[in-house]
Every structure is written in C-alpha cells, then in structure tokens.
Design an enzyme around this catalytic site. Structure first.
Site, PDB file in Angstrom:
ATOM      1  N   ASP A  93       0.922  -1.431  -0.183  1.00 40.80           N
ATOM      2  CA  ASP A  93       0.088   0.005  -0.040  1.00 40.80           C
ATOM      3  C   ASP A  93       0.876   1.322   0.095  1.00 40.80           C
ATOM      4  OD1 ASP A  93      -2.442   1.191   0.145  1.00 40.80           O
ATOM      5  OD2 ASP A  93      -2.371   1.250   2.315  1.00 40.80           O
ATOM      6  N   GLY A 235      -9.138   5.610   1.029  1.00 37.55           N
ATOM      7  CA  GLY A 235      -9.567   6.613   2.174  1.00 37.55           C
ATOM      8  C   GLY A 235     -11.122   6.396   2.300  1.00 37.55           C
ATOM      9  N   ASP A 279      -8.938   1.049   6.201  1.00 41.44           N
ATOM     10  CA  ASP A 279      -8.101   0.648   7.541  1.00 41.44           C
ATOM     11  C   ASP A 279      -8.635   1.433   8.623  1.00 41.44           C
ATOM     12  OD1 ASP A 279      -6.035   0.426   8.977  1.00 41.44           O
ATOM     13  OD2 ASP A 279      -4.464   1.717   7.922  1.00 41.44           O
TER      14      ASP A 279
HETATM   15  P1  13P Z   1      -8.981   5.036   5.582  1.00 39.19           P
HETATM   16  O1  13P Z   1      -8.114   5.853   6.317  1.00 39.19           O
HETATM   17  O2  13P Z   1     -10.061   5.688   4.852  1.00 39.19           O
HETATM   18  O3  13P Z   1      -9.369   3.643   6.203  1.00 39.19           O
HETATM   19  O4  13P Z   1      -8.308   4.476   4.207  1.00 39.19           O
HETATM   20  C1  13P Z   1      -7.383   3.464   4.123  1.00 39.19           C
HETATM   21  C2  13P Z   1      -6.336   3.581   2.751  1.00 39.19           C
HETATM   22  O5  13P Z   1      -6.826   4.125   1.962  1.00 39.19           O
HETATM   23  C3  13P Z   1      -5.340   2.792   2.795  1.00 39.19           C
HETATM   24  O6  13P Z   1      -4.437   2.971   1.745  1.00 39.19           O
HETATM   25  O1  G3H Z   2      -3.374   4.711   3.608  1.00 35.00           O
HETATM   26  C1  G3H Z   2      -2.869   4.646   4.693  1.00 35.00           C
HETATM   27  C2  G3H Z   2      -3.190   3.489   5.603  1.00 35.00           C
HETATM   28  O2  G3H Z   2      -4.118   3.917   6.474  1.00 35.00           O
HETATM   29  C3  G3H Z   2      -1.863   3.027   6.273  1.00 35.00           C
HETATM   30  O3  G3H Z   2      -1.486   3.811   7.185  1.00 35.00           O
HETATM   31  O4  G3H Z   2       0.686   4.230   6.911  1.00 35.00           O
HETATM   32  O5  G3H Z   2      -0.438   4.486   9.216  1.00 35.00           O
HETATM   33  O6  G3H Z   2       0.151   2.197   8.077  1.00 35.00           O
HETATM   34  P1  G3H Z   2      -0.120   3.706   7.969  1.00 35.00           P
HETATM   35 ZN    ZN Z   3      -4.774   4.832   0.850  1.00 37.31          ZN
END
Ligand code: 13P
Ligand code: G3H
Ligand code: ZN
Length: 332
Positions: A93, A235, A279
């Site tokens: 990610d 997101g 997330d």
């Molecule tokens: P959220 O913060 O809305 O859960 O989005 C997660 C995300 O885009 C991880 O790449």
């Molecule tokens: O897009 C971001 C995800 O929510 C991951 O978050 O970088 O804090 O692991 P993180």
């Molecule tokens: Zn993201």
C-alpha cells in the site's frame, strides 16, 4: 527471490475482471498484527469473499516484512483450514519508490502500489512505468496500482494538506504510457478518521457531521474515458459513529470525526471501482473494544482478554463491509 505463487497468493488481474463484470468491489484491508489478520480471514471465509491484504510502509516498519510475508502465507493455510480457499492478494500500500516496490516484488508480494501522485505528472508517469516494467516482467506477473490526483488527509506516511481531484483528461494518457493494471483516483475520499473539516459538512438533527457527497460526476467521466478499467478508492472508511461514541465514552477524544457514508461506497462498488481501501474503521473498532474492556475490567491484564473482544468486533466489521457495502460476499 520469493515468488507469490509459492506462497499460495494471487495477483489482482482475475479478481478485478470478475468484480467489474459483477458490479462489486474487492475489499483491501490493511493489517499490522495477528488479530487483524485473523479477523480478516475469518470474515472473508465466512462471507465467501476474495480479499486484498494490504501492507503499508508503516506496517513494514512496525511488524517486519519477513513476518508479514509469512503471516500472509499463514493466512492462505488458515483459510484452507477454515474450509474455503478464498483468493488472497498480498499488496504493498502506498509504495513511494521503485526500490520499495522491487523489494516487495522480490519477497512475495503479488501486487504493489506505486504512489507517485504527489509528483509532477511526467515524473509520476516515468516512475509508475518503471515499476510496471519490472513487475510485469516477473515469472509470476505482479499487478501494479498507480494513482492520479491527490487525496487530502493525514496518516503516518501519507499526508496531503489539500485534495486535487483526478483530471479525467489525464487518465487515458497515464494508463497508456505506464501500463498500470489499476488506477487510484481522487473524488473526495481521504485518509484517516477526520475526512472533512466541519466547515465542509452540514449537521443532522443530533449534531452529527454530514459530509459533502463524493464526486460521482468525475468518476463517470473517468469511466467514459477508460471503459472497463479497474478503479481504486483509497480513504474509504465510513468512520462509524457508534465506534467514535464508544471510544469517547471510555475516555478517548476524537473530535470532528467524519467518514464516507456507506451508501456512497455501495454506489461506487457497482461502478468501475473494484478495489476499496479500508483501514481507519478497523482501527476504530479495535480501539473502541479495548477501551471498553480497560474501563469495565480495570484488573484485567491478560492481552488475550482485550485483544480477543477487539478481534471479534473486527470480524463483524469486515463481514458487514463485504456483505453490505462492497458486495464481495458470496463471490468465491
Ligand atoms: P481509510 O483511512 O479511510 O481507512 O483509508 C485507508 C487507505 O486508503 C489505505 O490505503
Ligand atoms: O493509507 C494509509 C493506511 O491507512 C496505512 O496507514 O501508514 O499508518 O500504516 P499507515
Ligand atoms: Zn490509501
């Protein structure tokens, strides 16, 4: 060199094809620890849903990438043991360099995101193309997600003050030049639990913040420009008010929390959007249950007694998303 097929993982190619024709989205859930992973697998097996396990740079730092990779391998075996071989993708990610993508590809990831969205357009094209050339030339084809447009919001390693919606005029050129397998776009979602400023929202009768709608007009424009091409929404947490209230009741403070309403995500999942990233909702669910146990049972100090209830709640959350939001349930 570890190839993902040796770990029992798959890339996103077939999954996105089916999601597009079936009018649903594949869940992309971030994980950092065992309880999250167990909950994801239990929920996805129970609901018969394919799943993308996402690892951020922050997760790699926190949990160690060798451990994470072996957890993903364990997840494949665990699903089998639970009675259903659901397709499982291991995805990087928000990869921010060629090097991190290469390292992940060489150590068992079946899919990577190269996030060049903060770069000037031509630099984003060049970097994304370089990652695609490498990923696609592997013995086992590794799929690549690119991004055009910038999401607002703040996460550890993902931050941007303002959002710049994706320009539909750029997508054809970007996809053709880079050869990406999917494209993350910006249509109003953002990372974290406070996706809009209060002044961008209205309030309902109970004072709950109601966010502005997603820009479905931009999504439709993009779909017209690249018909049948897999689109990704980052997101996409809904920031359930119930969790925010539990957290605040038990001593937390999460001012101005607001997410993306589930009905808008359901609508997006029926379109070319075939991967939806979640997330923050899982973070909220875990935190809510842990705070509750800590307050109600102050003498409890066995981590299994507070991580266990958090894991149960997570499982419920993921199953709900698959069934009622993404439409991925019953697709395996
Ligand atoms: P959220 O913060 O809305 O859960 O989005 C997660 C995300 O885009 C991880 O790449
Ligand atoms: O897009 C971001 C995800 O929510 C991951 O978050 O970088 O804090 O692991 P993180
Ligand atoms: Zn993201």
């Amino acid at each position: 060199m570890v190839s993902y097929s040796d770990l029992g993982l798959v890339n996103t190619k077939e999954l996105f094809k089916k999601a597009l024709s079936g009018g649903y989205a594949i869940p992309a859930y971030n994980f950092n620890n065992m309880e999250q992973l167990q909950a994801i697998i239990m929920a996805c097996v129970e609901t018969r849903s394919p799943v993308i396990l996402q690892v951020s740079s922050g997760a790699r730092k926190y949990a160690n990438q060798t451990i994470l990779r072996n957890m993903a391998r364990g997840a494949v075996e665990y699903a089998h043991e639970l009675g259903c071989d659901i397709p499982i993708v291991l995805h990087l990610d928000h990869g921010d360099s060629f090097e991190i993508c290469k390292e992940c590809i060489e150590t068992g990831f079946s899919s990577v995101m190269i996030d060049g969205s903060h770069l000037p357009y031509e630099e984003n094209v060049a970097l994304t193309k370089k990652v695609c050339e490498y990923a696609h030339s592997q013995k086992d084809y590794v799929t690549v997600e690119g991004e055009l447009g910038v999401l607002a919001g703040i996460e550890d390693d993902v931050s941007s003050e303002h959002s710049h919606f994706t320009e539909p005029e750029e997508v054809v050129d970007f996809v053709n030049k880079t050869k990406v397998d999917s494209l993350a776009i910006s249509i109003g979602t953002s990372h974290g639990r406070a996706k809009f400023k209060p002044e961008q929202c209205t309030k309902d009768a109970n004072g709950i913040l109601i966010p502005p709608p997603l820009r479905f007009d931009i999504l439709e424009e993009i779909e017209k420009k690249i018909p049948g091409f897999p689109i990704v929404l980052h997101g996409a947490s809904s920031v359930p008010i119930e969790y925010v209230q539990i957290i605040e009741k038990f001593g937390g403070k999460l001012t101005d929390s607001v997410g993306i309403p589930e009905e808008q995500l359901r609508r997006a999942a029926k379109s070319a959007v075939c991967k939806i990233n979640i997330d923050s909702d899982a973070r909220l669910a875990m935190t809510a249950l842990i705070r509750k146990v800590f307050t109600e049972k102050p003498d409890e100090f066995d981590p299994r007694k507070y991580l266990g209830p958090a894991r149960d709640e997570l499982k419920k959350l993921y199953a709900h998303k698959n069934q009622n939001v993404l439409g991925s349930a019953g697709r395996v």
